[in-house]
Design a protein around this motif. Structure first.
Motif, short mmCIF file in Angstrom:
data_model
loop_
_atom_site.label_atom_id
_atom_site.label_comp_id
_atom_site.label_asym_id
_atom_site.label_seq_id
_atom_site.Cartn_x
_atom_site.Cartn_y
_atom_site.Cartn_z
N ARG A 41 0.88 -1.13 -0.01
CA ARG A 41 -0.63 0.15 -0.02
C ARG A 41 0.55 1.24 -0.10
N ARG A 42 0.44 2.16 -0.44
CA ARG A 42 0.78 3.56 -0.20
C ARG A 42 0.65 3.99 0.46
N SER A 108 2.98 7.46 -0.01
CA SER A 108 4.30 7.98 0.48
C SER A 108 4.94 8.06 -0.89
N GLU A 109 4.87 8.04 -2.19
CA GLU A 109 5.90 8.13 -3.29
C GLU A 109 6.43 9.65 -3.60
N TRP A 111 7.06 11.33 -1.20
CA TRP A 111 8.41 11.78 -0.32
C TRP A 111 9.92 10.55 -0.53
N SER A 112 10.56 10.50 -1.89
CA SER A 112 11.68 9.96 -2.37
C SER A 112 12.86 10.77 -2.40
N ASN B 716 15.61 3.24 -4.10
CA ASN B 716 15.28 4.07 -4.35
C ASN B 716 14.44 4.89 -4.79
N GLY B 717 14.79 5.07 -2.72
CA GLY B 717 13.81 6.26 -2.48
C GLY B 717 12.57 5.95 -1.76
N ALA B 718 11.82 4.99 -2.36
CA ALA B 718 10.17 5.12 -2.24
C ALA B 718 10.85 4.11 -0.56
N LEU B 719 9.45 4.27 0.09
CA LEU B 719 9.58 3.60 1.69
C LEU B 719 9.36 2.31 1.35
N GLN B 720 8.96 1.88 0.40
CA GLN B 720 8.47 0.16 0.21
C GLN B 720 10.07 -0.89 -0.13
N TYR B 722 12.48 0.73 0.75
CA TYR B 722 13.44 0.35 1.76
C TYR B 722 12.78 -0.98 2.59
#
Lengths: 118, 745, 558
Positions: A41-42, A108-109, A111-112, B716-720, B722
């Motif tokens: 999920r995002r 959440s994308e 914030w990268s 890659n900066g995406a929380l998922q 990591y």
């Protein structure tokens, strides 16, 4: 003193192996749900809820293992964890609100910035 | 290489050279004489003078003060030397301890203390005194000469010049008077420094800067040899003080027993140092270039004093050379070859200072020949006479140059003897030339003959061959010397000015900077003649130059007096001085040649080899002068015709070309040493930059970087992303734990 | 008294650094100068009351403050004669470097001077340390101020230079630390878990109790840090870059003192602790020194940048210094210590001279500058003077060290007639001696280009101010400097010149102080060298085959 207390706990404890196994199974399923949810999920609120799920899975596992080892520290930890989790939930939700205010989205994308540019 | 090859055929033993009982000479051990501490003034005075000249430069003194300071302090140093000579008892050398210099001791790995001692002390014997007398004497005279010669530079250049001259005298004093080899080394490099500063005096001229650099570097090669020699002496004798070395030698000296290789190498190392300083093959190329310096410097440093330091070194350490017979043969061969080669080059030069420079190289070669064939007296006597007549010749050249606006080309001057003001120069020049040419009964004649005679007297085939070569060289010397004199002073009067190269330190390059021509310095008629603004007249020298020329001329004539004394059966003063020093030889040696009924010059019908040599040498000398007179005085066009004839014939073409181009030695050195070393420098720089630093160091530093780059996609900066990485990592660890659990340990 | 002064030497620079950091920007240089002068005065007092001049002992001997009792780490301070001389060198160079920066540094002055004072504290800490951890901490801490000094105040490539400087030397010294910890751990194991980092204890333990193989590897570990710092060929490449990019005062301190940390470390730690390793690897390191001497000398020859030339010449010169130390006899080692001091003086002064030119012309390129004697006779005098000192002219300071180093190497023969220990010999000295000739070549080429010859100034230099006419007066208005040296600049160079001349003619006090210290350091060597010369190796063949065995089981040797 402590000996007596341990004995009391022993008699009170659920010793049925099946029950323990079931508890561990529930814990594993909860953890897997949390993990999958977190990874797929995002939405940051949902992701946060998923982390809470994994947290509770760990707590449940601790109670179960405490039973197996006849050790009360498992339960002590769980109470400790619940307290921490409560505090953390307050903080994390606050953060989510802040993040939402910045970008007007819960994705959440958005914030990268930490991405390594190849 | 040729020299080395002939060594084996000329395997000699020392007694063969030096006569029987060669080692009967023992050097008396030195007496510590604190009462002679005032001898330190000979070093102190020039040092003070140098410091004062430095102060003059710092405060911008615009008068002739630095010259006066230097002249006075040098005269005082000469007076000190003279009184030292008069007061010193001749019984034994004296050691005067001035102050501690290098001194420390240790006992690493042993019970006894070893001391490394090189105090600032003086070793004074008659050799020292002889050398110091002409060094300080000529130094004073030339300083006086220079006060007038350098007057165009009054101001900062003037102080720099005299400061350097003072440094030179201090260093030369330490070299000659030093009581140990390290102090000698100090002087050795110190005179090199003074020479560097003075050759490069006209620093605006790139050629002068290059010459100065070349002189210093060539000397450094020699210095390295000297340093190695010092190390070897330390290894073998455990001391660096002359007195200690001579004492150690007295205990061990036995030429018959094979010395260790390290002892045998000592003379060769010292020789390298001597050849560097005294401009012998293979290190002679710096001296002719050194003529870029002001002429008084050429006279003092590059003719009379500094270049004899190599001779002094060998004379001082002669007992060490005597242990290794081949070493002296090498000295003789190198000296004689240098004498010959330099003379051939000198024949073909047009710059009178360069002719004199090559003749200096050539005469130094004679002196080394003298040392090599075993007549230290002859060598030292030639040093002594040469110092006077060559200084005289240079000062005459300088005076001509001074008066003719820097003209040095002998094709552009003629008949100066008739020019007003040049009378003293011409006639003193003639006397100098006669000495150099070895004209009978001049000082140069006696000293040169004593060397050649010894070569014949030794009876050794190698030395006799060298003797013939030396005679040939004597002929060439007479020819080129009088070529100069007949061209410059003889013939019809005719001259053109030079381009005024000297004496303009601070001028001539300022035009672009807005200084203009009429800069207010006290030029006296010759300064801007080269610009052709007004009619030019040569101007004769004034009192200081003329006076000094006369005094040195007198010295050159009187230098023959010791030889006359010897002819009258009295002791030759120079020989007495040498015999009372470490360069002494057994007295039996001197009469040695006399017993040879049959010698190489027997065809003259004269039994005594010395007399025979005198006759033959006089003959070739006069012959040389006569030939020079024909080609350069009576029939000048014949010389050009001869040159053209040689050049047009393809077989002989090389000869004049090689002689005029100094046998291409500079070019050979450039190709063999400088060019490869410079290429190597570039190659090493490339390696350093691109291989060691670029490839190894920076490449090594890239390894962690590249490893990190392998894992970069994970970030890659995406929380998922990591989270997935983390989960994957945990899964891997779990798998590993599981694996261990399955397979057990 | 002595121990108070010793502590002051360490505390004062730290206090001064703090004071400067808090001071107003325009006062910082004055405070820093005053502080360094005070520290210099304290060091003079320290030298005056120092008791180790004659016998090579370490003073003071008091045990310092305990920092980590469980590991036996004490803040013990003290120095032997060699350390004391290097302390004097540091405190002497420091005020000169400060005064030399007055006009060169115009921005972030406060920070600049504070970093320098911190650097001084660290350098003095190294020379004063009697404890390995204190030594190492100070040794590494020198990197931090120097890193910032290069990175903030350096030239165009300052970032690359500072990073390379930091990482390269840090990488080496971590290995050194591991070597030290290895000795300490072995010592603790042998002494029943009582840890000590006292340098004397460690050296004594390592040299007597460790097996030859252990000493061999310990020496390699120790050297890997020190060799980078010295620097020895082929780990020298950080130095030319760092020197080239550092501000003038940074180069002065870098050449003057920081490089000496490496040689001092070898002298103080590696030589006493691992004699077997030293002897075993003696020839190897001597050959590295000699390659460094000749190789960098030839590189100097083709340099166009005066500062880079002097930087490379440092590598060549330090080669001589190390060769002297590795000759393992008193002549060479005494010469080597002399060399440490004198290289600091003459090369530091040369960097100052080049810095003065750079401030005026904003270039160090010898193709653009030339014949400056005409423009700047006073500067030229000093330039020639210090160049001569650098090429080892007798009568100036450089000669004695260089001569003794070469002589030590020459006489260090295994089968010497003279009986001096050592495994080098004439051939080594002969090849190294060619460095003397090459040094004369490149240094005189530099003089020939910069000082002598026709005047040459960078294009556009003259036209910037008033049509080239009045430029003798107003030429350098942009930097506020006169054409020739200002009184301040002369004031910096004169003390250096005086000291150079004084050491050249009166080296005896130094030599007599160094010799006993050297004597103690080398006491073990003659026997080992003899054995080495006899057997060809000090490590027994069985263990030599696989040294890792001995490393893995260190206790088996006792």
């Amino acid at each position: 003193m402590s000996n007596m207390m341990a004995q009391t706990i022993n008699t009170l404890a659920v010793t049925d192996a099946q029950t323990v196994n079931a508890a561990l199974l529930v814990s594993a399923i909860l953890f897997a749900c949390g993990l999958i949810g977190f990874l797929s999920r995002r939405n940051m609120i949902i992701m946060f809820l998923c982390t809470e799920l994994m947290f509770q899975a760990a707590a449940l596992a601790m109670i179960a293992f405490g039973n197996i080892h006849h050790d009360i520290s498992g339960q002590v930890f769980v109470i400790f964890i619940l307290t921490v989790a409560a505090a953390e939930a307050a903080l994390a939700l606050g953060l989510v609100v802040l993040l939402y205010r910045r970008r007007e989205t819960l994705d959440s994308e958005a914030w990268s910035e930490l991405r390594e540019t190849a | 290489m040729i020299e080395l090859a002939s060594l084996s055929t000329a395997a000699l033993h020392l007694p063969a050279i030096l006569g029987e009982g060669a080692h009967a000479v023992t050097i008396p051990s030195a007496i510590a004489s604190p009462e002679f501490a005032w001898a330190g003034l000979i070093l102190l005075l020039p040092a003070i003078s140098a410091a004062l000249c430095g102060l003059c430069a710092a405060f911008g003194v615009k008068s002739k003060l630095p010259g006066a300071i230097t002249a006075i302090s040098l005269i005082a140093a000469f007076a000190t030397t003279l009184s030292l000579y008069l007061k010193m008892p001749a019984d034994a050398p004296r050691v005067v301890h001035l102050f501690d210099w290098i001194d420390f001791s240790w006992k690493t790995g042993g019970a006894t203390w070893t001391q490394f001692l090189a105090p600032f002390s003086l070793y004074i014997d008659s050799l020292t005194l002889l050398w110091m007398l002409f060094v300080t004497g000529l130094g004073s005279l030339i300083a006086i000469y220079a006060t007038e010669y350098m007057e165009a530079d009054t101001g900062k250049g003037y102080a720099r010049f005299f400061g350097s001259v003072s440094i030179f005298l201090f260093a030369m004093g330490s070299l000659v008077m030093g009581g140990n080899l390290i102090l000698l080394y100090l002087g050795w490099e110190g005179v090199g420094l003074a020479s560097y500063l003075l050759i490069g005096y006209y620093y605006n001229r790139p050629s002068a800067v290059a010459a100065a650099k070349k002189a210093f570097i060539m000397n450094r090669i020699g210095d390295l040899g000297l340093a190695l020699g010092v190390f070897l002496i330390w290894i073998n004798y455990g001391t660096l003080e002359y007195d200690g070395i001579f004492k150690a030698l007295a205990h061990t000296a036995d030429p018959a027993s094979g010395a260790s290789w390290s002892a045998a190498m000592i003379p060769y190392c010292l020789m390298l140092g001597a050849f560097g300083k005294s401009a012998q093959i293979p290190l002679f190329v710096w001296l002719p270039d050194a003529m870029e310096g002001p002429t008084p410097v050429s006279a003092l440093i590059h003719a009379a004093t500094m270049v004899t330091a190599g001779l002094y070194l060998i004379a001082r350490t002669y007992p060490l050379f005597a242990l290794e017979p081949h070493a002296l043969t090498v000295v003789a061969i190198v000296g004689c070859s240098t004498a010959f080669v330099a003379a051939t080059i000198g024949m073909a030069q047009y710059d009178i200072k360069r002719v004199m420079a090559y003749s200096t190289v050539s005469q130094l070669g004679y002196m080394f020949l003298g040392l090599g064939v075993g007549t230290t007296f002859g060598a030292v006597y030639h040093v002594f006479t040469h110092a006077f007549f060559k200084a005289l010749l240079f000062l005459c050249c300088g005076a001509i140059m001074h008066g003719m606006a820097g003209q040095l080309d002998l094709r552009k001057m003629s008949g100066l003897r008739n020019v007003k003001g040049f009378g003293v120069i011409s006639w003193t020049f003639l006397i100098g030339c006669l000495c150099l040419a070895g004209f009978p009964f001049t000082a140069g004649f006696f000293s040169k003959d004593s060397i050649i005679a010894q070569a014949f007297a030794s009876g050794n085939p190698t030395f006799v061959t060298l003797g013939w070569l030396a005679l040939l060289t004597a002929f060439l010397t007479a020819y080129y010397t009088f070529r100069v004199w007949f061209r410059v002073c003889g013939g019809p009067t005719k001259y053109e000015p030079g381009d005024e190269m000297h004496g303009h330190d601070d001028h001539g390059h300022d035009h672009g900077n807005g200084h203009g021509h009429g800069h207010g310095h006290d030029d006296h008629g010759h300064g801007h003649a080269a610009h052709g603004n007004h009619e030019w007249h040569p101007h004769g020298p004034r009192l200081a130059i003329n006076g000094v020329l006369l005094v040195i001329c007198l010295g050159a004539v009187l230098a023959a007096v010791p030889a006359y004394m010897a002819m009258r059966g009295e002791a030759n003063w120079v020989e007495t001085m040498v015999q009372h020093s470490s360069a002494a030889l057994p007295s039996a040696e001197h009469g040695h040649g006399g017993e040879h009924a049959h010698h190489a010059l027997s065809f003259t019908g004269i039994e005594d080899v010395h007399k025979a040599t005198s006759v033959v040498a006089s003959t070739v000398g006069i012959l040389g002068i006569l030939i020079a007179a024909y080609f350069h005085l009576l029939n000048r066009s014949a010389a050009d015709k001869l040159r053209q004839a040689l050049l047009s014939n393809s077989l002989t073409r090389w000869l004049p070309l090689a002689m005029e181009n100094k046998w291409y030695v500079d070019e050979v050195y450039h190709v063999v040493f400088r060019f490869p070393a410079s290429v190597l420098g570039h190659v090493f720089h490339f390696i350093d930059k691109h291989v060691i630093d670029g490839f190894v160091v920076n490449g090594g530093a890239r390894v962690p970087l590249e490893v990190g780059r392998l894992f970069q996609p994970l970030y890659n900066g995406a929380l998922q992303g990591y989270a997935a990485t983390m989960a994957g990592g945990i899964a891997l660890i779990a798998a590993w734990v599981f694996w261990i659990w399955l397979h057990g340990s | 008294m002595l121990s108070t002064l010793t502590s002051l030497l360490l505390i004062l620079p730290l206090l001064a650094a703090g004071l400067v950091a808090l001071s107003p920007e325009r006062l910082s240089k004055w405070i820093a100068t005053a502080a360094t002068l005070v520290i210099f005065a304290v060091s003079i007092a320290f030298a005056w009351s120092f008791t180790g001049w004659t016998d090579g002992s370490i003073a003071p001997r008091e045990l310092g403050l305990s920092i980590m009792p469980s590991l036996g780490v004490n803040l013990s301070l003290g120095a032997d004669a060699v350390g004391a001389m290097l302390i004097l060198l540091t405190t002497f160079l420091m005020p000169l470097a400060m005064i030399g920066s007055f006009t060169a540094v115009k921005e972030r002055e406060r920070e600049y001077y504070a970093w320098f004072l911190l650097l001084q504290a660290a350098m003095l800490g190294v020379f004063l340390a009697r404890d390995a951890i204190v030594f190492y901490t100070a040794y590494e801490f020198t990197l931090v101020p120097m890193y910032f000094l290069i990175a903030i105040y350096g030239g165009a490539e300052r970032r690359a230079a500072s990073i390379k400087f930091f990482l390269y030397t840090f990488f080496g010294s971590v290995l050194t630390l591991s070597g030290v910890i290895y000795i300490a751990a072995q010592n603790a194991a042998a002494a029943g878990s009582a840890w000590s980092f006292d340098l004397a204890t460690l050296a004594d333990f390592a040299s007597t109790k460790l097996s030859p193989t252990q000493q061999y590897w310990v020496f390699i570990l120790l050297m890997s840090g020190f060799a980078v710092k010295v620097p020895l060929f082929p780990v020298h490449t950080w130095l030319p870059l760092a020197h080239d990019q550092a501000p003038t005062a940074g180069s002065v301190i870098l050449a003057g003192t920081l490089l000496k940390l490496g040689t001092y470390g070898i002298y103080r730690i590696a030589l006493p602790a691992a004699p077997v390793g030293v002897v075993e690897l003696n020839q190897f390191f001597a050959i590295l020194c000699i390659i460094g001497i000749v190789y960098t000398a030839l590189i100097c020859w083709v340099q166009h940048d005066a500062k880079k030339l002097i930087a490379y010449s440092s590598v060549s010169h330090l080669g001589f210094c190390m060769l002297g130390l590795f000759s393992l006899n008193s002549i060479g080692a005494t010469g080597s210590v002399m060399y440490m001091i004198n290289h600091g003086l003459s090369t530091g002064a040369l960097f100052l001279c080049i810095g003065m030119i750079y401030e005026r012309y904003h270039t160090k390129d010898m193709d653009q500058l030339g014949g400056l004697f005409k423009r700047m006779p006073v500067w030229s005098f000093f330039m020639v003077f210090f160049t001569l000192a650098s090429l080892g002219l007798p009568g100036l300071n450089g000669f004695i060290g260089e001569f003794l180093c070469l002589m030590g190497c020459f006489t260090a023969e295994p089968h010497s007639v003279s009986g001096y220990p050592g495994v080098l010999g004439p051939w080594y000295a002969l090849v190294a001696g060619s460095g003397l000739v090459l040094a004369a070549m490149y240094l005189l080429i530099m003089l020939g280009k910069l000082v002598w010859g026709p005047l040459k100034e960078p294009h556009g230099h003259d036209h910037g101010h008033g049509h080239g006419h009045g430029h003798d007066h107003a030429a350098h208005s942009d930097s506020g400097l006169p054409t020739d040296l200002s009184a301040r600049e002369v004031g910096i160079l004169v003390p250096l010149a005086v000291v150079c001349l004084a050491i050249g003619f009166f080296p005896k006090p130094m030599l007599t102080a160094i010799a006993p210290s050297v004597d103690q350091t080398l006491a073990k060597y003659p026997k080992l060298v003899e054995q080495y010369a006899h057997d060809g190796s000090l490590i027994k063949p069985t263990t030599a085959k696989d040294p890792r065995v001995a490393m893995a089981q260190p206790s088996s040797d006792k």
